[in-house]
Scaffold this motif. Structure first.
Motif: not given
Length: 368
Positions: A227-240
């Motif tokens: 997550f990012k403070p600007a975007e709590y739902t963000h994922k850098l990695a979307n899959t394993p």
């Protein structure tokens, strides 16, 4: 609560911990002009006396002119600041604790509410803190080279002072994380790239320099977040698969422990599995992991800044996941900020004495 698994010893390189509980790094801003005070030393010593296994300091910035946006955040450079940290670690060791500084460069930041600004503009991979927010300069190759060396120098100074490990802050939208995120890293050189794996280059170069400075036997941790403070739902990695491509280069560069920050430790990282971030990181890399995120409290960290209070919560789910082998260490933040004796109360079953948390606790260094 069955918490026996939290109180087994842990050993890795320079770490010989009496239990599995880590004090999470939490910015306190009680070091005027970057110099840790006697009260800062007492604050950490009290947590060591309270039987915390490993203390990770608040973020402490490297020797770059705009590494910080807050005049009261501690430095990890300069004779006065390093003398202050020497006093901190001596106090922690005197109470049987172990400790590492969290080494930090904030990158592109909002200006501090106090009005204080660094002597030169903030710096980052592309001048961005979040999409469409520019508040500083894009780093040149020399800036990058000098920053990598500054991280290494801080790590070397930590080892020289007698600390037991170091942690690199690679999470929460700060400099290393700004290189990871495609929204803040628009570079077209070797430090950019379309894939997350390509954008690990800055972090791996920092890790390699740190490892060069401290040697092979000194424990090195990196804190990471999706997550990012600007975007709590963000994922850098979307899959394993993407996560493995992100984490494995960091491990190959010399990281020993992955400190996997999430807002709530019980939340699954991907569909079709209840593994959290730390659980996936350990499964994918085989490395030691630290879990963190609202451990022991009903509410989460960022809500506390907004004035939300939290009450003590069960550790049963944490113990279940730990028994399963999902992670090795558990970082605890606000409960230890508010109560230096939280660990001993858990250990001795004094759960009726556990404290809740309110935002007022941010306003002081609590010693009792």
């Amino acid at each position: 609560m069955n918490t026996q698994n939290l109180f087994s010893p842990f050993q890795l390189k320079t770490l010989n911990l009496r239990n599995r509980i880590v004090m999470a790094p939490m910015t306190r801003s009680f070091s005027p002009n970057g110099i840790p005070t006697e009260k800062v030393a007492a604050y950490y010593q009290k947590r060591a006396e309270g039987e915390v296994g490993l203390i990770l300091s608040e973020g402490t910035v490297i020797d770059r002119p705009s590494a910080s946006n807050d005049a009261n955040v501690p430095h990890f450079y300069g004779q006065q600041a390093l003398s202050g940290w020497q006093h901190v670690i001596e106090g922690v060791h005197a109470k049987g604790g172990q400790m590492g500084p969290q080494i930090w460069h904030m990158g592109i930041m909002d200006n501090h509410r106090s009005g204080w600004v660094p002597p030169v503009p903030f710096e980052g991979p592309s001048g961005l803190n979040r999409p469409d927010f520019t508040n500083g300069s894009t780093m040149s190759q020399k800036d990058i080279d000098d920053t990598i060396l500054a991280f290494g120098k801080a790590a070397a100074d930590a080892k020289k002072a007698g600390f037991d490990c170091i942690e690199l802050h690679g999470a929460h939208g700060y400099l290393i994380d700004q290189f990871f995120w495609d929204a803040t890293n628009l570079r077209t050189d070797v430090y950019g790239g379309k894939t997350l794996a390509e954008r690990t280059r800055f972090a791996t170069d920092v890790i390699k320099e740190v490892r060069k400075q401290v040697g092979d036997d000194f424990a090195v941790i990196i804190r990471l977040s999706q997550f990012k403070p600007a975007e709590y739902t963000h994922k850098l990695a979307n899959t394993p698969q993407e996560m493995e491509a992100w984490l494995q280069p960091l491990v190959d560069a010399g990281v020993d422990i992955l400190h996997c920050s999430q807002r709530r430790f019980w939340e699954p990282e991907f569909d079709d599995s209840d593994l959290n971030f730390a659980g996936w990181a350990k499964k994918l890399t085989g490395k030691t992991t630290i879990t963190v995120g609202s451990v022991g409290l009903t509410g989460e960290f960022f809500g506390a800044f907004a004035g939300e209070s939290s009450q003590p919560a069960s550790l049963d789910e944490l113990s279940r996941r730990m028994d399963r082998g999902d992670f090795d260490l558990v970082a605890v933040g606000r409960p230890l900020l508010a109560d230096p004796n939280w660990v001993t109360k858990i250990k001795t079953g004094r759960t009726s004495e556990l404290k809740g948390f309110s935002k007022e606790a941010f306003a002081e260094l609590i010693l009792e």
